[in-house]
Design an enzyme around this catalytic site. Structure first.
Site, short mmCIF file in Angstrom:
data_model
loop_
_atom_site.label_atom_id
_atom_site.label_comp_id
_atom_site.label_asym_id
_atom_site.label_seq_id
_atom_site.Cartn_x
_atom_site.Cartn_y
_atom_site.Cartn_z
N GLU A 86 -4.78 -4.82 6.84
CA GLU A 86 -4.71 -6.16 6.25
C GLU A 86 -5.32 -7.27 7.10
OE1 GLU A 86 -0.62 -6.89 5.19
OE2 GLU A 86 -0.59 -5.28 3.71
N ASN B 200 -7.38 -0.33 6.28
CA ASN B 200 -6.49 -0.31 5.11
C ASN B 200 -6.18 -1.74 4.67
OD1 ASN B 200 -4.71 1.38 3.39
ND2 ASN B 200 -3.02 0.33 4.45
N HIS C 107 -1.29 -1.91 -4.67
CA HIS C 107 -0.01 -2.42 -5.18
C HIS C 107 -0.32 -3.29 -6.39
CE1 HIS C 107 2.14 -0.99 -1.69
NE2 HIS C 107 1.32 -1.63 -0.89
N GLU D 64 -1.22 3.35 -0.94
CA GLU D 64 0.15 2.84 -1.13
C GLU D 64 0.40 2.53 -2.59
OE1 GLU D 64 0.94 -0.47 1.53
OE2 GLU D 64 -0.15 0.47 3.18
N ASP E 7 1.51 1.73 -6.13
CA ASP E 7 2.63 1.50 -7.03
C ASP E 7 2.18 0.51 -8.10
OD1 ASP E 7 2.76 -0.88 -5.47
OD2 ASP E 7 4.59 -0.27 -4.45
C1 XIL Z 1 6.48 -2.31 3.36
C2 XIL Z 1 7.66 -1.36 3.31
O1 XIL Z 1 7.59 -0.65 2.12
C3 XIL Z 1 8.94 -2.14 3.38
O2 XIL Z 1 10.04 -1.24 3.52
C4 XIL Z 1 8.93 -3.10 4.55
O3 XIL Z 1 10.09 -3.91 4.52
C5 XIL Z 1 7.70 -3.97 4.52
O4 XIL Z 1 6.55 -3.16 4.48
N1 XIL Z 1 1.47 -3.10 2.90
C6 XIL Z 1 1.66 -2.14 3.88
C7 XIL Z 1 2.98 -1.46 4.00
O5 XIL Z 1 0.70 -1.76 4.56
O6 XIL Z 1 3.27 -1.12 5.32
C8 XIL Z 1 4.08 -2.32 3.42
O7 XIL Z 1 5.30 -1.56 3.46
C9 XIL Z 1 3.73 -2.77 2.03
C10 XIL Z 1 2.48 -3.59 2.03
#
Ligand code: XIL
Length: 448
Positions: A162, A204, A241, A270, A272
């Site tokens: 990020e 990432n 996401h 990641e 969802d």
């Molecule tokens: C999130 C986790 O799912 C949570 O449990 C935590 O509180 C915060 O981080 N981007 C990422 C992940 O790269 O590491 C994050 O994970 C979600 C967004």
């Protein structure tokens, strides 16, 4: 020998008759197409993985672990390998929870994505207050120590997470790490490569899915620059996401393909998607198909198992409901994986036979599948009925035959290869770059 016009015409006729025979044989021989019943097994059919984020404190939950062990073949620690977890005090490292996840995965024969070595969030308190060269050195030391500790156990590391800004700038995000100098990202990648030379090293990020977004373009230019200057980067992770305000873009395939064309793997890291029912299922299907359509998209990871495990639980964004039942989204992902890119992915290792030479003379060519990789597959042909054979192998665009063995090969066109004996017997092989098209070559055989 030069072919006369008459003999060329005859070969063409034989080929077309045989093509029809071959097509019928392929369909009849592949009744088990798309039979895999878990996400991992279905993904493996095209050489990909299907992973999930795992929380160490859920490894005692039998429903959770049952689904994890059954469905997934790649694991990411949801929080346990982040900077605050692994180096809570400067130079005091803590790997207990990370190890729990890594050991569980490895004991189950699953691979691990490492997440994440350097990030502006989830930094330990001591690091948040640092700046300048002290922070730069602390970051590099962190990367070196953590990647060395896990060396040999990590398939791919999210080295930097990020680092780009949202919005229209297309530039870097402001952070304490960014303020140590614009070269902090490449310094991080170099430190990670030195510590674990065999792990794939990924950048990432989120909101990099839509090809027309400035943030996507900014990351693309960075990867392009890194590749041109030899900065060690192997992959780009797309967090993915999604929700109604940030839907799956219709150009997702383009984005993944354009990054892959820079010479890096791409991964959905990641995933969802908030929502429910068939609308959620369709979006999951679209993401899965976008990955399958890009040969260098090596796998998909969802960010949790059941909806209740999600960091965004109220949006019910995952593939299993709170009780661990499969949702419609699960079924759509599974069937997309099973049907492959063009719906023609041969998922079994059945053998099909094509007989040519309709005029008689006894020449039979039998095709069997060989090994498959993300970007290529091997095929093998065994000829019977004559030792004096001429086999024509026709692949379909964008496939290309890039290697042959145990035969003397000549090319009629880019798609059509003619194989003759070279003294190695009556079995020969070849490698096809498939470009996302997994359909089998068609064969014709005649006595030479
Ligand atoms: C999130 C986790 O799912 C949570 O449990 C935590 O509180 C915060 O981080 N981007 C990422 C992940 O790269 O590491 C994050 O994970 C979600 C967004």
């Amino acid at each position: 020998m030069t072919l006369t016009a008459k003999s060329v015409a005859r070969v063409a006729l034989v080929s077309s008759l045989v093509a029809a025979t071959a097509a019928a044989a392929v369909i009849a021989a592949s009744p088990a197409m798309g039979a895999a019943s878990t996400l991992a097994a279905a993904a493996q059919q095209s050489g990909r993985y299907f992973g999930t984020a795992v929380a160490a404190n859920k490894l005692g939950d039998s429903t959770y672990v049952g689904i994890l062990n059954r469905e997934f073949d790649m694991v990411t620690a949801e929080n346990e390998m982040k900077m605050d977890a692994t180096e809570p005090n400067q130079n005091q490292f803590s790997f207990g929870n990370g190890d729990r996840i890594v050991n569980h995965a490895r004991n189950q024969g699953k691979r691990v994505r490492g997440h994440a070595l350097a990030w502006h969030q989830q930094q330990p308190g001591w690091m948040q207050n640092m700046s300048g060269s002290a922070l730069r050195n602390a970051m590099l030391n962190h990367i070196t120590q953590v990647a060395t500790y896990y060396r040999g156990k990590i398939y791919a590391w999210d080295v930097v997470n990020e680092a780009y800004a949202d919005g229209s700038s297309g530039g870097r995000r402001d952070s304490n790490l960014q303020r140590t100098g614009n070269d902090w990202i490449e310094a991080a990648f170099r430190a990670a490569r030195a510590a674990d030379p065999n792990a794939k090293l990924c950048y990432n990020d989120y909101n990099t899915d839509n090809w027309s977004h400035a943030k996507t373009q900014g990351v693309y230019r960075m990867v392009q620059d890194f590749k041109s200057r030899g900065v060690p980067i192997d992959c780009v992770g797309f967090q993915a996401h999604f929700n109604s305000g940030n839907p799956v873009p219709s150009n997702y395939h383009t984005t993944l393909q354009n990054f892959a064309s820079l010479g890096v793997d791409v991964q959905i890291t990641e995933l969802d998607i908030e929502g429910s029912g068939s609308s959620q299922a369709q979006q999951y299907q679209g993401v899965t198909q976008a990955c399958l359509a890009v040969s260098r998209c090596t796998g998909i990871t969802v960010w949790g198992i059941r909806d209740s495990d999600s960091w965004r639980a109220s949006g019910t964004p995952l593939l299993f409901d709170n009780s661990g039942n499969k949702k419609a989204a699960y079924n759509s992902v599974l069937s997309a994986l099973n049907s492959g890119t063009g719906g023609t992915d041969p998922t079994t290792t059945t053998t099909t036979t094509t007989t040519s030479n309709p005029g008689g003379g006894g020449c039979t060519a039998t095709y069997s599948e060989g090994q498959k990789w993300n970007d290529r597959f091997n095929g093998q042909v065994t000829v019977s009925g004559t030792d004096n054979w001429v086999v024509t192998v026709t692949v379909s665009s964008p496939q290309r035959i890039i290697a042959t063995w145990n035969t003397s090969a000549t090319w009629e066109s880019a798609d059509v290869m003619t194989a003759r004996p070279n003294g190695s017997g009556n079995t020969f092989g070849f490698t096809v770059m498939h470009g996302g098209n997994w359909s089998w070559p068609s064969l014709s055989c005649r006595v030479g």
